[in-house]
Motif scaffolding. Structure first.
Motif, mmCIF file in Angstrom:
data_model
loop_
_atom_site.group_PDB
_atom_site.id
_atom_site.type_symbol
_atom_site.label_atom_id
_atom_site.label_comp_id
_atom_site.label_asym_id
_atom_site.label_seq_id
_atom_site.Cartn_x
_atom_site.Cartn_y
_atom_site.Cartn_z
ATOM 1 N N TYR A 67 -13.712 -34.922 -25.376
ATOM 2 C CA TYR A 67 -12.276 -36.140 -25.273
ATOM 3 C C TYR A 67 -12.031 -36.204 -23.707
ATOM 4 O O TYR A 67 -11.492 -37.201 -23.603
ATOM 5 C CB TYR A 67 -11.503 -35.775 -25.948
ATOM 6 N N SER A 68 -12.329 -35.552 -23.418
ATOM 7 C CA SER A 68 -11.861 -35.337 -21.341
ATOM 8 C C SER A 68 -13.545 -36.296 -21.098
ATOM 9 O O SER A 68 -13.050 -36.510 -20.103
ATOM 10 C CB SER A 68 -12.045 -34.016 -20.672
ATOM 11 N N TYR A 76 -5.730 -43.443 -17.664
ATOM 12 C CA TYR A 76 -4.596 -42.789 -19.131
ATOM 13 C C TYR A 76 -3.589 -42.074 -18.613
ATOM 14 O O TYR A 76 -3.751 -41.181 -17.174
ATOM 15 C CB TYR A 76 -5.343 -42.470 -19.721
ATOM 16 N N ILE A 78 -1.091 -40.862 -20.598
ATOM 17 C CA ILE A 78 -0.010 -40.614 -21.810
ATOM 18 C C ILE A 78 1.004 -41.907 -22.164
ATOM 19 O O ILE A 78 0.574 -41.544 -23.378
ATOM 20 C CB ILE A 78 0.840 -39.644 -21.273
ATOM 21 N N LEU A 286 -6.625 -31.278 -8.867
ATOM 22 C CA LEU A 286 -7.240 -31.989 -10.618
ATOM 23 C C LEU A 286 -6.011 -31.966 -11.291
ATOM 24 O O LEU A 286 -5.176 -32.883 -11.919
ATOM 25 C CB LEU A 286 -8.041 -31.312 -11.377
ATOM 26 N N TYR A 287 -5.052 -31.195 -11.028
ATOM 27 C CA TYR A 287 -3.882 -30.410 -11.752
ATOM 28 C C TYR A 287 -2.816 -31.565 -11.236
ATOM 29 O O TYR A 287 -2.101 -32.656 -12.156
ATOM 30 C CB TYR A 287 -3.023 -28.730 -10.851
ATOM 31 N N PHE A 291 -1.632 -33.440 -13.568
ATOM 32 C CA PHE A 291 0.065 -33.318 -14.339
ATOM 33 C C PHE A 291 0.887 -34.129 -13.428
ATOM 34 O O PHE A 291 2.306 -33.714 -13.807
ATOM 35 C CB PHE A 291 -0.373 -32.010 -14.493
ATOM 36 N N MET A 296 -4.757 -38.740 -15.811
ATOM 37 C CA MET A 296 -5.327 -37.874 -16.751
ATOM 38 C C MET A 296 -6.885 -38.557 -16.676
ATOM 39 O O MET A 296 -7.875 -37.047 -16.426
ATOM 40 C CB MET A 296 -4.626 -38.247 -17.982
ATOM 41 N N ALA A 299 -8.420 -37.154 -13.273
ATOM 42 C CA ALA A 299 -7.856 -35.903 -13.387
ATOM 43 C C ALA A 299 -9.405 -35.567 -14.316
ATOM 44 O O ALA A 299 -10.151 -34.126 -14.227
ATOM 45 C CB ALA A 299 -7.144 -34.792 -13.848
ATOM 46 N N ALA A 300 -9.931 -35.853 -15.867
ATOM 47 C CA ALA A 300 -10.687 -36.015 -16.622
ATOM 48 C C ALA A 300 -12.155 -35.590 -15.424
ATOM 49 O O ALA A 300 -13.246 -35.483 -15.709
ATOM 50 C CB ALA A 300 -10.576 -36.646 -17.746
#
Lengths: 332, 314
Positions: A67-68, A76, A78, A286-287, A291, A296, A299-300
């Motif tokens: 999925y990542s 994306y 969320i 990445l965080y 976040f 997202m 970050a993935a």
């Protein structure tokens, strides 16, 4: 002349001289009636015992990984469904994101400097402790203590205090006439402070080295001594080759661990990655992207770049191990 | 921690008394005197070097301990070890807590998370390890290789999907995202360690038990578990310490301060009060470390031997 049968053509295998047909496989021994049922029962038991791990492995590792990978090709946040953007994230990472390039650079410096220095410190101390058994146990434990807590927030806070302006390190160096100022706020010195923190936790690695050293047969040293080898020659001819599997193991795990440093960078920089991005390690970046900024997909993509880099380094290490890692016959 | 730095000379003294080589009384007859003397000197240098190294390595911890007694005004002026005007004020402030949450609550949260991690990790890892080490089944080799592969996998590749998963399950700001994975043996290190340990166990006993009609559950529980107790204890201690130190997990999943475990609570101190209340920050850090330091002192044999035999990292 070798004759090639059709079967050998298919399988690509060549037959031994003078044989026209491949040797027929020996018949499997007739199965006893209960055996097949027992095999099934064993498999059921195996998967039964394994079921918690299997759920975790597929539910929390394999499926999330896939999925990542998918997310890394999307945008994306969320709140809206992921939108496919192809290789956009990756292209942006490598051509249009100076923060990422800096992040990758300092992470590599941290890994490539910190890990070898840490290993060298661990090996040197292990050799020192191996010299004598009596009293070594106390030192072994004392050196090990930091590696239990080095990744904790408490230690990161201590590090910040130790390496701040007018902190103990600064004051000690000033006493010797070296005026560097605080390390934590200085873009040139914060990375060395982080590397020192990594080296400080050499204890766990040292203990593994020490265990490896204890397993080297004494006769090898005696034989080398008889041949007139001095201490350095004995180290190079006996210790290094015999210890090479342990060095390989520590190097591999050290590098992988160093790539994932997070808590100390977060605390030392108050989550900012500063000063001047010099503690913005790849995991912290990445965080922040995923976040804090809610990107997202981006970050993935960073996570997958990290995975690929770690995989490449592990692959290179495994490939080169044949040339420098010596496994004696009795090794598992 | 503080006692160890003071205890060094005593330890050295003791070692000298215990070790016949250093006093040179036993070998004197059999070996030339000069050699004995050289050996003594080497031993003394050995001790001096190691004690210096110990002091250097433990200095940050000793500094932390003494800093907890420094009044706020002293930070910045006195960066040395010993506080000039020692005070217990910092501890009182830390006891009060931060952001309206008392300190014992953070402690309790950490304790709940770490205890759950221990139970989950030990149970699920032991079950998985038994399957890998003691049962022959189809797919064993492939799955074992996959398990080893997860040892090398950077955890960050899965945090985003895992976060989304737990978000969809409505588990954000609960302990579930931090506890559930532990019950699913996601920490490959522990599985690997237990597999190594179980493989060393002789097969005679469980083969005898099988002939007597015992099944795998019985063998696991009655034979293997008692035999691998030392390895299980090592796993328990390490999973406790790792859960206690964990920062990223709680940072992702916990949002309200009354759910915070200690590392995230420390972040509050660090962010909000770093400039004004240094004493409280440092003292809270020390208080958070106390259980680990106690664990270390009590279990250091297990910890160090566990690392030595299985290659587990701290």
């Amino acid at each position: 002349m070798t004759t090639t049968s059709t079967r050998a053509l298919v399988t690509g295998r060549r037959l031994p001289k003078g044989r026209l047909m491949p040797r027929r496989r020996r018949e499997a021994p007739a199965q006893r009636p209960g055996q097949r049922r027992r095999q099934i029962r064993e498999s059921l038991a195996g998967y039964g015992f394994l079921s918690p791990w299997l759920i975790g492995f597929f539910g929390l590792t394999i499926v999330p990984m896939i999925y990542s990978l998918y997310l890394s090709f999307t945008r994306y946040n969320i709140f809206q469904p992921p939108r496919w953007v192809g290789f956009d994230n990756y292209v942006r990472l490598f051509t249009n994101d100076p923060q990422f390039m800096q992040s990758a650079q300092i992470t590599l410096v941290y890994v490539l400097v910190g890990t070898p220095v840490m290993l060298a410190a661990a090996l040197a101390t292990a050799l020192l402790l191996n010299y004598r058994d009596k009293g070594a146990g106390f030192f072994r434990s004392a050196f090990y203590a930091p590696s239990l807590i080095a990744a904790s927030v408490s230690v990161a806070i201590v590090w910040r205090a130790l390496f701040s302006t007018d902190g103990p390190v600064d004051n000690t160096l000033s006493f010797f006439g070296i005026d560097l100022g605080g390390w934590v706020g200085n873009p040139d010195l914060v990375l060395p402070a982080m590397i020192i923190l990594a080296v400080w936790q050499f204890g766990a690695t040292m203990v593994i080295f020490l265990a490896g050293l204890k397993q080297i047969p004494k006769e090898l040293y005696e034989a080398a001594e008889m041949d007139g080898a001095n201490a350095i020659q004995r180290f190079r001819a006996v210790t290094m080759p015999m210890l090479s599997p342990v060095i390989f193991f520590n190097l591999l795990l050290g590098i992988i661990g160093a790539f994932q440093v997070f808590a100390s960078a977060y605390i030392i920089s108050n989550g900012s990655g500063g000063p001047a991005g010099m503690t913005n390690f790849i995991t912290l970046y990445l965080y922040k992207r995923g976040f804090s900024d809610g990107q997202m997909g981006y970050a993935a993509a960073i996570a997958w770049v990290l995975l690929v880099v770690v995989a490449i380094i592990a692959f290179i290490l495994f490939r080169t191990q044949r040339s420098w890692v010596h496994y004696s016959g009795d090794n598992r | 921690m503080s006692t160890s730095s003071f205890g060094e000379p005593a330890v050295q003294e003791l070692e000298h008394q215990l070790d016949p080589d250093t006093t040179g009384t036993q070998r004197r007859e059999s070996q030339p005197r000069r050699k004995v003397k050289r050996k003594t000197w080497q031993t003394i240098i050995w001790f001096v070097v190691l004690i210096a190294l110990t002091a250097l390595v433990l200095y940050p911890l000793v500094w932390l301990f003494f800093a907890t007694f420094k009044p706020n005004a002293e930070f910045g002026q006195n960066t040395g070890l010993i506080p000039e005007n020692p005070t217990g004020e910092n501890y009182l402030k830390v006891l009060e807590g931060i952001a309206g949450v008392p300190m014992w609550k953070f402690y309790w949260n950490s304790l709940v998370l770490a205890t759950a991690a221990v139970v989950g990790t030990v149970v699920s890892s032991a079950l998985a390890a038994y399957a890998f080490a003691r049962i022959q089944f189809k797919g064993l080799a492939v799955l074992f290789a996959a398990m080893i592969g997860t040892l090398l996998l950077p955890f960050h590749v899965v945090i985003i999907p895992q976060y989304l998963l737990f978000n969809n399950l409505g588990m954000i700001d609960t302990f579930w995202p931090l506890i559930l994975p532990k019950f699913l043996a996601t920490e490959a290190f522990f599985v690997f360690l237990l597999v190594q340990f179980m493989r060393q166990m002789p097969r005679d006993m469980d083969e005898a038990a099988r002939i007597d009609g015992a099944g795998h559950v019985r063998i696991f529980w009655a034979i293997i578990v008692p035999l691998i107790k030392p390895a299980l204890i090592t796993c328990a201690i390490f999973s406790f310490i790792w859960a206690w130190n964990d920062f990223l997990g709680p940072l992702l999943y916990l949002t309200s301060p009354e759910n915070y475990p200690l590392p995230i609570a420390l972040r509050l101190y660090n962010d909000q009060t770093s400039s004004s209340d240094y004493g409280a920050t440092v003292t809270a850090s020390f208080v958070a470390l106390i259980p680990i330091l106690v664990f270390f002192v009590v279990f250091q044999r297990f910890l160090v031997d566990g690392v030595a035999t299985q290659g587990l990292k701290g």
